[in-house]
Write a protein that holds these residues in place. Structure first.
Motif, short mmCIF file in Angstrom:
data_model
loop_
_atom_site.label_atom_id
_atom_site.label_comp_id
_atom_site.label_asym_id
_atom_site.label_seq_id
_atom_site.Cartn_x
_atom_site.Cartn_y
_atom_site.Cartn_z
N THR A 1 31.19 44.37 58.65
CA THR A 1 32.41 44.18 57.64
C THR A 1 32.65 42.85 58.25
O THR A 1 32.10 41.70 58.57
CB THR A 1 33.57 44.30 59.50
N ALA A 2 33.27 41.65 57.12
CA ALA A 2 33.43 40.33 57.00
C ALA A 2 34.91 40.05 57.26
O ALA A 2 35.94 40.88 56.67
CB ALA A 2 33.27 39.88 55.58
N THR A 3 35.23 39.11 58.11
CA THR A 3 35.82 39.62 58.95
C THR A 3 36.55 37.83 58.77
O THR A 3 36.08 36.66 59.15
CB THR A 3 36.31 39.72 60.50
N LEU A 4 37.84 37.38 58.34
CA LEU A 4 38.78 36.26 57.49
C LEU A 4 39.46 36.02 58.48
O LEU A 4 40.61 36.89 58.72
CB LEU A 4 39.08 35.54 56.26
N ARG A 5 39.33 34.85 59.51
CA ARG A 5 40.30 34.45 60.38
C ARG A 5 40.98 33.01 60.23
O ARG A 5 40.00 32.12 59.65
CB ARG A 5 39.76 34.65 61.88
N ASN A 6 42.21 32.94 60.51
CA ASN A 6 42.37 31.87 60.46
C ASN A 6 42.06 30.46 61.38
O ASN A 6 41.83 31.10 62.20
CB ASN A 6 43.60 31.70 60.11
N ASP A 7 42.82 28.87 61.26
CA ASP A 7 42.35 28.44 62.25
C ASP A 7 42.81 28.49 63.83
O ASP A 7 42.70 27.83 64.51
CB ASP A 7 42.93 26.90 62.23
N HIS A 8 43.66 29.50 63.68
CA HIS A 8 44.42 30.36 65.47
C HIS A 8 44.37 31.11 66.13
O HIS A 8 44.62 31.89 66.53
CB HIS A 8 46.17 30.52 65.41
N GLY A 9 42.62 32.15 64.37
CA GLY A 9 41.56 32.76 65.38
C GLY A 9 42.88 34.57 64.91
O GLY A 9 41.84 35.21 65.49
N ARG A 10 43.37 34.40 64.00
CA ARG A 10 45.05 34.92 63.79
C ARG A 10 43.70 35.98 62.48
O ARG A 10 43.35 35.30 61.28
CB ARG A 10 45.86 34.38 63.14
N PHE A 11 43.68 37.36 62.78
CA PHE A 11 43.35 38.00 61.43
C PHE A 11 43.49 37.76 60.13
O PHE A 11 45.03 37.55 60.54
CB PHE A 11 43.22 39.55 61.81
N ILE A 12 42.99 37.61 58.79
CA ILE A 12 43.30 37.26 57.89
C ILE A 12 42.92 38.83 56.88
O ILE A 12 44.64 39.36 56.19
CB ILE A 12 42.90 36.09 56.99
N ASP A 13 41.83 38.75 57.15
CA ASP A 13 41.36 39.78 55.99
C ASP A 13 40.26 40.73 56.70
O ASP A 13 39.85 39.15 56.83
CB ASP A 13 40.91 39.40 54.43
N GLU A 14 40.25 41.24 56.09
CA GLU A 14 38.27 42.35 55.68
C GLU A 14 38.26 42.87 55.17
O GLU A 14 38.95 43.61 53.82
CB GLU A 14 37.73 42.65 57.17
N ALA A 15 36.70 43.31 54.90
CA ALA A 15 35.93 43.80 53.13
C ALA A 15 34.47 44.54 54.58
O ALA A 15 34.28 43.82 54.65
CB ALA A 15 35.51 42.95 52.43
N SER A 16 34.95 45.70 54.82
CA SER A 16 33.76 46.64 55.11
C SER A 16 33.16 47.26 54.50
O SER A 16 33.46 47.47 52.38
CB SER A 16 34.23 47.61 56.41
N TRP A 17 31.92 47.77 54.48
CA TRP A 17 31.26 48.59 53.53
C TRP A 17 29.60 49.62 54.57
O TRP A 17 29.62 49.48 55.43
CB TRP A 17 30.45 48.08 52.84
N GLY A 18 29.51 50.91 53.99
CA GLY A 18 28.82 51.77 54.68
C GLY A 18 29.49 52.68 55.06
O GLY A 18 28.77 53.36 55.71
N TYR A 19 30.44 52.50 55.21
CA TYR A 19 31.26 53.28 56.24
C TYR A 19 31.90 54.29 55.73
O TYR A 19 32.94 54.75 54.79
CB TYR A 19 32.40 52.77 57.62
N ARG A 20 31.85 56.01 55.94
CA ARG A 20 32.11 56.74 56.13
C ARG A 20 33.65 57.58 56.23
O ARG A 20 32.95 57.12 58.00
CB ARG A 20 30.86 57.94 55.48
N GLY A 21 34.49 58.11 55.80
CA GLY A 21 35.62 58.60 56.67
C GLY A 21 36.02 57.72 57.18
O GLY A 21 37.17 57.93 57.71
N ASP A 22 36.49 56.75 57.04
CA ASP A 22 37.23 55.33 57.68
C ASP A 22 38.81 55.45 56.86
O ASP A 22 38.16 55.16 55.49
CB ASP A 22 36.89 54.90 58.88
N ASP A 23 39.03 54.14 57.16
CA ASP A 23 40.60 54.00 55.74
C ASP A 23 39.95 52.81 56.72
O ASP A 23 41.76 51.92 55.81
CB ASP A 23 41.13 54.76 56.71
N ARG A 24 39.08 51.80 56.77
CA ARG A 24 39.07 50.23 56.24
C ARG A 24 38.71 50.02 54.64
O ARG A 24 38.53 51.47 53.89
CB ARG A 24 37.63 50.21 56.76
#
Length: 173
Positions: free
Chosen positions: A135-158
């Protein structure tokens, strides 16, 4: 029925209604992640190439064919100084003195190189993104979650984006 009984009933009904509205609003704030500012949500991970083409020989050419695209979908520029891009193992790239213009994309390469307007480099000598799943996770300069992209996971909602899912095997251990 007296006026005082009616007033008490109306007051009680109003208190119950206020509590119900408060209970509905609470989960959003208590979910653990503060809500992102509106302009933060406009910056997204738009594509990922987690399996560089060819042999995984750790050459700089191969390392730089592994990348993550970060896109500003708005018309306004966003200052990415201090923002981070990380994988599940904790490898983290921090943007330094970088402003992403409106409606533009920057490609974050794994290997070494000279930063330019549309390309920045993590200056690593080993792969970051796992081929089998990550999973690639992008956070802003305050550490807040902005976005993510995942691959290879089956049966989840990512959100699964980018790369060639036919290639498997974790070469990075």
């Amino acid at each position: 029925m007296s006026v005082s009984v009616t007033a008490r009933r109306l007051t009680a009904a109003a208190a119950v209604a206020a509590a119900a509205v408060g209970a509905l609003a609470l989960p959003a704030a208590a979910a653990g992640q503060p809500a992102a500012r509106p302009h933060d949500r406009a910056v997204v991970i738009s594509d990922v190439q987690y399996d560089s083409p060819g042999r995984d020989d750790r050459s700089n050419w191969s390392l730089n064919k592994e990348w993550v695209d970060v896109t500003n979908t708005t018309r306004r520029a966003v200052n990415l100084d201090g923002w981070t891009l990380s994988d599940e193992a904790g490898h983290t790239y921090t943007f330094r003195h970088f402003r992403l213009d409106g409606r533009s994309t920057v490609r974050v390469h794994t290997g070494e190189g000279r930063d330019r307007y549309g390309d920045v480099y993590q200056d690593r000598r080993a792969y970051v993104w796992n081929n089998d799943r990550d999973t690639a996770t992008l956070r802003n300069d305050h550490g807040r979650f902005i976005d993510e992209a995942s691959w290879g996971y089956r049966g989840d909602d990512r959100d699964h984006r980018g790369g060639d899912q036919r290639n498997g095997g974790d070469r990075r251990g």
